[in-house]
Write a protein that holds these residues in place. Structure first.
Motif, mmCIF file in Angstrom:
data_model
loop_
_atom_site.group_PDB
_atom_site.id
_atom_site.type_symbol
_atom_site.label_atom_id
_atom_site.label_comp_id
_atom_site.label_asym_id
_atom_site.label_seq_id
_atom_site.Cartn_x
_atom_site.Cartn_y
_atom_site.Cartn_z
ATOM 1 N N GLY A 22 0.810 -1.209 0.000
ATOM 2 C CA GLY A 22 0.000 0.000 0.000
ATOM 3 C C GLY A 22 0.838 1.251 0.000
ATOM 4 O O GLY A 22 2.075 1.193 -0.056
ATOM 5 N N ALA A 23 0.175 2.391 0.075
ATOM 6 C CA ALA A 23 0.868 3.675 0.070
ATOM 7 C C ALA A 23 -0.029 4.735 0.681
ATOM 8 O O ALA A 23 -1.259 4.652 0.609
ATOM 9 C CB ALA A 23 1.262 4.072 -1.347
ATOM 10 N N ILE A 24 0.595 5.730 1.297
ATOM 11 C CA ILE A 24 -0.093 6.895 1.839
ATOM 12 C C ILE A 24 0.624 8.131 1.344
ATOM 13 O O ILE A 24 1.852 8.204 1.386
ATOM 14 C CB ILE A 24 -0.109 6.867 3.384
ATOM 15 N N SER A 25 -0.131 9.112 0.849
ATOM 16 C CA SER A 25 0.455 10.333 0.318
ATOM 17 C C SER A 25 -0.172 11.561 0.967
ATOM 18 O O SER A 25 -1.370 11.576 1.258
ATOM 19 C CB SER A 25 0.246 10.429 -1.205
ATOM 20 N N VAL A 26 0.650 12.579 1.169
ATOM 21 C CA VAL A 26 0.188 13.904 1.550
ATOM 22 C C VAL A 26 0.606 14.835 0.421
ATOM 23 O O VAL A 26 1.797 14.933 0.108
ATOM 24 C CB VAL A 26 0.800 14.368 2.894
ATOM 25 N N VAL A 27 -0.364 15.475 -0.241
ATOM 26 C CA VAL A 27 -0.083 16.274 -1.427
ATOM 27 C C VAL A 27 -0.632 17.691 -1.272
ATOM 28 O O VAL A 27 -1.442 17.964 -0.382
ATOM 29 C CB VAL A 27 -0.688 15.616 -2.695
ATOM 30 N N ALA A 48 -4.580 7.376 -0.171
ATOM 31 C CA ALA A 48 -4.144 6.120 0.427
ATOM 32 C C ALA A 48 -4.669 4.952 -0.405
ATOM 33 O O ALA A 48 -5.757 5.032 -0.988
ATOM 34 C CB ALA A 48 -4.648 5.993 1.862
ATOM 35 N N GLN A 49 -3.872 3.887 -0.466
ATOM 36 C CA GLN A 49 -4.292 2.679 -1.176
ATOM 37 C C GLN A 49 -3.719 1.460 -0.473
ATOM 38 O O GLN A 49 -2.586 1.496 0.038
ATOM 39 C CB GLN A 49 -3.808 2.694 -2.624
ATOM 40 N N ASN A 90 -12.408 4.215 -3.974
ATOM 41 C CA ASN A 90 -12.264 3.331 -5.117
ATOM 42 C C ASN A 90 -12.074 1.887 -4.644
ATOM 43 O O ASN A 90 -11.346 1.627 -3.685
ATOM 44 C CB ASN A 90 -11.066 3.765 -5.970
ATOM 45 N N PHE A 91 -12.758 0.953 -5.330
ATOM 46 C CA PHE A 91 -12.591 -0.469 -5.066
ATOM 47 C C PHE A 91 -12.314 -1.172 -6.388
ATOM 48 O O PHE A 91 -13.028 -0.958 -7.372
ATOM 49 C CB PHE A 91 -13.847 -1.057 -4.413
ATOM 50 N N TRP A 92 -11.258 -1.987 -6.439
ATOM 51 C CA TRP A 92 -10.860 -2.675 -7.664
ATOM 52 C C TRP A 92 -10.606 -4.143 -7.356
ATOM 53 O O TRP A 92 -9.960 -4.474 -6.362
ATOM 54 C CB TRP A 92 -9.590 -2.044 -8.241
ATOM 55 N N VAL A 93 -11.105 -5.042 -8.220
ATOM 56 C CA VAL A 93 -10.797 -6.458 -8.108
ATOM 57 C C VAL A 93 -10.447 -6.981 -9.500
ATOM 58 O O VAL A 93 -11.086 -6.609 -10.498
ATOM 59 C CB VAL A 93 -11.975 -7.260 -7.490
ATOM 60 N N GLU A 94 -9.421 -7.804 -9.560
ATOM 61 C CA GLU A 94 -8.930 -8.335 -10.833
ATOM 62 C C GLU A 94 -8.722 -9.839 -10.713
ATOM 63 O O GLU A 94 -8.248 -10.329 -9.676
ATOM 64 C CB GLU A 94 -7.613 -7.640 -11.187
ATOM 65 N N TYR A 95 -9.083 -10.566 -11.772
ATOM 66 C CA TYR A 95 -8.917 -12.017 -11.794
ATOM 67 C C TYR A 95 -8.159 -12.416 -13.048
ATOM 68 O O TYR A 95 -8.533 -12.032 -14.167
ATOM 69 C CB TYR A 95 -10.278 -12.724 -11.766
#
Length: 194
Positions: A22-27, A48-49, A90-95
């Motif tokens: 994951g990642a967290i950003s302050v912009v 954040a992701q 945002n929610f993402w799922v990949e198969y």
């Protein structure tokens, strides 16, 4: 029309541990909705992701972007309409367990316009099939809706061809409706990586 966070100045912390990353950003500002006020402390935004790959052939990701309290005001909404955004999820799922086929699904939820503005959401279904090492094709079906002010749906077909390890050519055709009016798009792209 769907709001996505753009590139900005800031600090990013990324982490990875086994199947979890994951990642967290302050912009300085998430959606550039503050206009000339970018860089002000009141316009600081957060992103954040988190991504999980522990299920065989699946990738699951959840993300958010939050504008600072000074980002979205009645003044910026009047100037830019609903392109300004308070918060975004945002929610993402990949198969990828079916030979050369990758399937994906995405859902977005956001608030557009000034604080307390219009709730919006969108979704997308996609499939990408690699015919061989050079040729591939992507199909997408998507829809976006913002309260009673905006509604659109789109179907896209996009064949691509890899001319080399650095050059990819792509044709994209989309058809659908925007607020009840027919809309068609066509583009030819060349993507160079190095």
């Amino acid at each position: 029309k769907i709001p996505f966070a753009a590139y900005h100045q800031g600090v990013k912390i990324a982490f990875s541990s086994g199947d979890l990353s994951g990642a967290i950003s302050v912009v300085d500002d998430v959606y550039n909705s503050g206009g000339s006020n970018d860089g002000d402390s009141k316009d600081v935004g957060f992103e954040a992701q988190i991504k999980y790959t522990g299920l065989e052939n699946f990738t699951i990701a959840i993300g958010t972007a939050q504008s600072g309290s000074g980002d979205v005001t009645a003044a910026t909404t009047a100037a830019k309409g609903n392109n300004t955004t308070d918060d975004y999820y945002n929610f993402w799922v990949e198969y990828g367990g079916i030979d050369s086929l990758i399937l994906g699904a995405e859902y977005n939820s956001y608030k557009a316009g000034a604080t307390g503005g219009t709730d919006g959401d969108s979704w997308m279904l996609m499939g990408n099939y690699s015919v061989n090492e050079k040729l591939g094709v992507t199909l997408r079906l998507s829809e976006v809706e913002e309260g009673t002010t905006y509604e659109a749906d789109k179907f896209t077909i996009s064949p691509s061809y890899s001319f080399s390890d650095s050059l990819l050519g792509r044709i994209e055709y989309s058809t659908g409706e925007i607020d009840g009016d027919d809309a068609d798009y066509f583009s030819i792209e060349a993507l160079f990586t190095f």
